[in-house]
Design an enzyme around this catalytic site. Structure first.
Site, PDB file in Angstrom:
ATOM      1  N   LYS A  44       0.809  -1.273   0.039  1.00  0.00           N
ATOM      2  CA  LYS A  44       0.052   0.116  -0.007  1.00  0.00           C
ATOM      3  C   LYS A  44       0.758   1.148   0.032  1.00  0.00           C
ATOM      4  O   LYS A  44       0.280   2.290  -0.245  1.00  0.00           O
ATOM      5  CB  LYS A  44      -0.920   0.025   1.215  1.00  0.00           C
ATOM      6  CG  LYS A  44      -1.980  -1.418   1.043  1.00  0.00           C
ATOM      7  CD  LYS A  44      -3.107  -0.819   0.039  1.00  0.00           C
ATOM      8  CE  LYS A  44      -4.109  -1.935   0.175  1.00  0.00           C
ATOM      9  NZ  LYS A  44      -5.354  -1.338  -0.498  1.00  0.00           N
TER      10      LYS A  44
HETATM   11  C1  LIG Z   1      -3.480  -7.000   4.031  1.00  0.00           C
HETATM   12  C2  LIG Z   1      -4.190  -6.520   2.541  1.00  0.00           C
HETATM   13  N1  LIG Z   1      -4.328  -7.548   1.640  1.00  0.00           N
HETATM   14  C3  LIG Z   1      -4.957  -7.169   0.568  1.00  0.00           C
HETATM   15  C4  LIG Z   1      -5.627  -6.118   0.440  1.00  0.00           C
HETATM   16  C5  LIG Z   1      -6.241  -5.920  -0.771  1.00  0.00           C
HETATM   17  O1  LIG Z   1      -5.659  -4.978  -1.741  1.00  0.00           O
HETATM   18  P1  LIG Z   1      -6.269  -3.776  -2.730  1.00  0.00           P
HETATM   19  O2  LIG Z   1      -7.199  -3.069  -1.919  1.00  0.00           O
HETATM   20  O3  LIG Z   1      -5.310  -3.367  -3.665  1.00  0.00           O
HETATM   21  O4  LIG Z   1      -7.473  -4.818  -3.619  1.00  0.00           O
HETATM   22  C6  LIG Z   1      -5.402  -5.025   1.168  1.00  0.00           C
HETATM   23  C7  LIG Z   1      -5.975  -3.767   1.267  1.00  0.00           C
HETATM   24  O5  LIG Z   1      -6.443  -3.015   2.100  1.00  0.00           O
HETATM   25  C8  LIG Z   1      -4.705  -5.084   2.355  1.00  0.00           C
HETATM   26  O6  LIG Z   1      -4.525  -4.244   3.386  1.00  0.00           O
END
Ligand SMILES: Cc1ncc(COP(=O)(O)O)c(C=O)c1O
Length: 453
Positions: A44
């Site tokens: 992120k």
């Molecule tokens: C630990 C974790 N895995 C997966 C995701 C999913 O990614 P995306 O929001 O880009 O779909 C997030 C998003 O908040 C996350 O914090």
């Protein structure tokens, strides 16, 4: 000299690591893009900085402003790094399902954290979507990031993560597998990869309790698919604008239990200490194995670090409480390991029925062994007491010996679970286990039921 001008310059260029043991049954080469290597320990960081810079560029975020976001922690961490280096304030609105570690980490990097209940509708004024929006209208010179619908989220992955994967695999990638939350990761990377080679398959990992899979397959937003779940980071009860369903070839759903178990397995079997959505992703990849052939190169993305889950998926008590530990239960002592350290509650033959009832209430138990100086000579249980009470309203002041039933059978500590369960029936509610050294414990119907999972 080779150094970064600030921490933000260290974002990206994360390694691609071959998965060996966990994917032994899969013919293809499986590679993990390990995003823990980013400075905020998650993928992120990439989109957080991109969202800040795009908002600066078009004036949504002004000098000295306050950044406000509803975030499960990782986006908050990325935003915090950006806010520190670029001089903004940050308020993170987080749901109470998220790990305490995530909240503490956000505070450690200077964010103000506002906690909201998880199990309310998105439209509810208490939901973290609603609270974030409200704070953004109430706080002067603030900017509401909205990672769900902010196009810079997916764009960051289109510009950075997608090209990195393409370059690292020398264009040989055939499948990309990743958990989906806001959709930024899958949509940005998926779009870039499909532009390079339209045959690359993009698989989303969803969780039970989320709408994505059904919506992708039927176009129906089914409210019945929405219920509380434990897996963190993936799945939604809304359709974020960042999920580009057209570039996704399919979804598979992974259970909370499997996600937790596989999060641990990645650490134990591959030495890669990553978070809960990585467990979902690798288990989902295994569920999809018939789609992969020997010449395929499958890339799976691990979003964040295991350190954020030490109180949860990496904690045996937390796992056991949810029935996620597949522990082998074979003998009597296995059934009582959760309460064997607590003293055995008993009642003496000359005590009154009211004493037994008080103890049942205090310890929330339904049966008690009765003792005298020679040992266990009887038992009382709530059903028998209730029946006796209907016949005799003065029962509370009678001595226990007048109402007690037969003593519970006593088994050896190594007695098989099969033997113990056969001894528990409608006339006999419990069994005592002889632990040696004159110590005993009780096995109840509840212990047997808890062992069935
Ligand atoms: C630990 C974790 N895995 C997966 C995701 C999913 O990614 P995306 O929001 O880009 O779909 C997030 C998003 O908040 C996350 O914090």
């Amino acid at each position: 000299m080779n150094y970064a001008k600030n921490i933000l310059e260290t974002i990206g260029n994360t390694p691609l690591v071959k998965i060996n043991k966990l994917t032994e049954d899969i013919d293809a080469l499986v590679l993990a893009k390990v995003e823990t290597f980013n400075p905020g320990n998650s993928v992120k960081d990439r989109m957080a900085i991109k969202m800040i810079e795009d908002a600066e560029a078009d004036g949504r975020l002004k000098p000295g402003g306050t950044i406000i976001e509803g975030t499960s922690g990782n986006t908050g961490m990325g935003l915090a790094l950006g806010a520190i280096i670029k001089g903004y304030k940050l308020i993170c609105v987080i749901s109470d399902k998220q790990s305490k570690e995530k909240m503490d980490i956000l505070r450690a990097v200077g964010a103000e954290v506002v906690v909201c209940p998880t199990n309310v509708e998105p439209e509810d004024p208490r939901s973290y979507y609603s609270v974030s929006k409200r704070l953004a209208t109430e706080t002067p010179n603030s900017w509401y990031v909205n990672q769900y619908d902010n196009p810079s989220n997916a764009l960051a992955h289109y510009e950075q993560t997608g090209p990195e994967i393409w370059k690292q695999t020398e264009g040989k990638i055939t499948h990309f597998v990743v958990g989906v939350g806001t959709g930024g990761t899958i949509s940005g990377i998926g779009k870039y990869l499909k532009e390079q080679n339209p045959n690359i398959k993009i698989w989303g990992i969803d969780t039970y309790g989320s709408v994505f899979k059904k919506y992708h397959e039927t176009g129906i937003f089914d409210e019945n698919e929405v219920y509380p779940y434990i897996t963190e980071g993936i799945g939604e009860d809304i359709l974020p604008a960042n999920v580009d369903f057209d570039i996704i070839d399919g979804f598979t759903k992974v259970t909370d239990k499997d996600a937790a178990i596989y999060t641990r397995k990645i650490a134990k079997e591959e030495g890669i200490f990553v978070g809960n959505s990585a467990g979902s992703a690798i288990k989902g990849l295994l569920q999809l194995k018939e789609h992969f052939g020997p010449d395929d190169v499958v890339v799976v993305l691990f979003h964040d670090s295991g350190s954020r889950y030490v109180g949860k998926m990496f904690n045996d008590d937390w796992m056991r409480d949810r029935g996620f530990l597949d522990e082998e239960m074979t003998k009597a002592t296995d059934l009582i390991k959760d309460h064997v350290d607590k003293p055995l509650v008993t009642v003496m033959t000359e005590e009154l029925v009211s004493h037994a009832i008080d103890r049942m209430k205090k310890y929330k138990i339904s049966q008690i062994p009765v003792k005298d100086s020679s040992g266990f000579i009887g038992s009382v249980d709530e059903t028998a007491l209730f029946r006796a009470f209907v016949e005799d309203k003065d029962l509370a002041d009678k001595p226990i010996k007048e109402v007690m039933g037969e003593a519970f059978p006593i088994v050896d500590k190594d007695a098989s679970i099969d033997k113990v369960s056969k001894l528990i029936n409608k006339d006999n509610q419990a069994v005592l286990v002889d632990l040696g050294n004159n110590k005993y414990h009780i096995i109840t119907k509840h212990d047997i039921i808890s062992a069935i999972n």
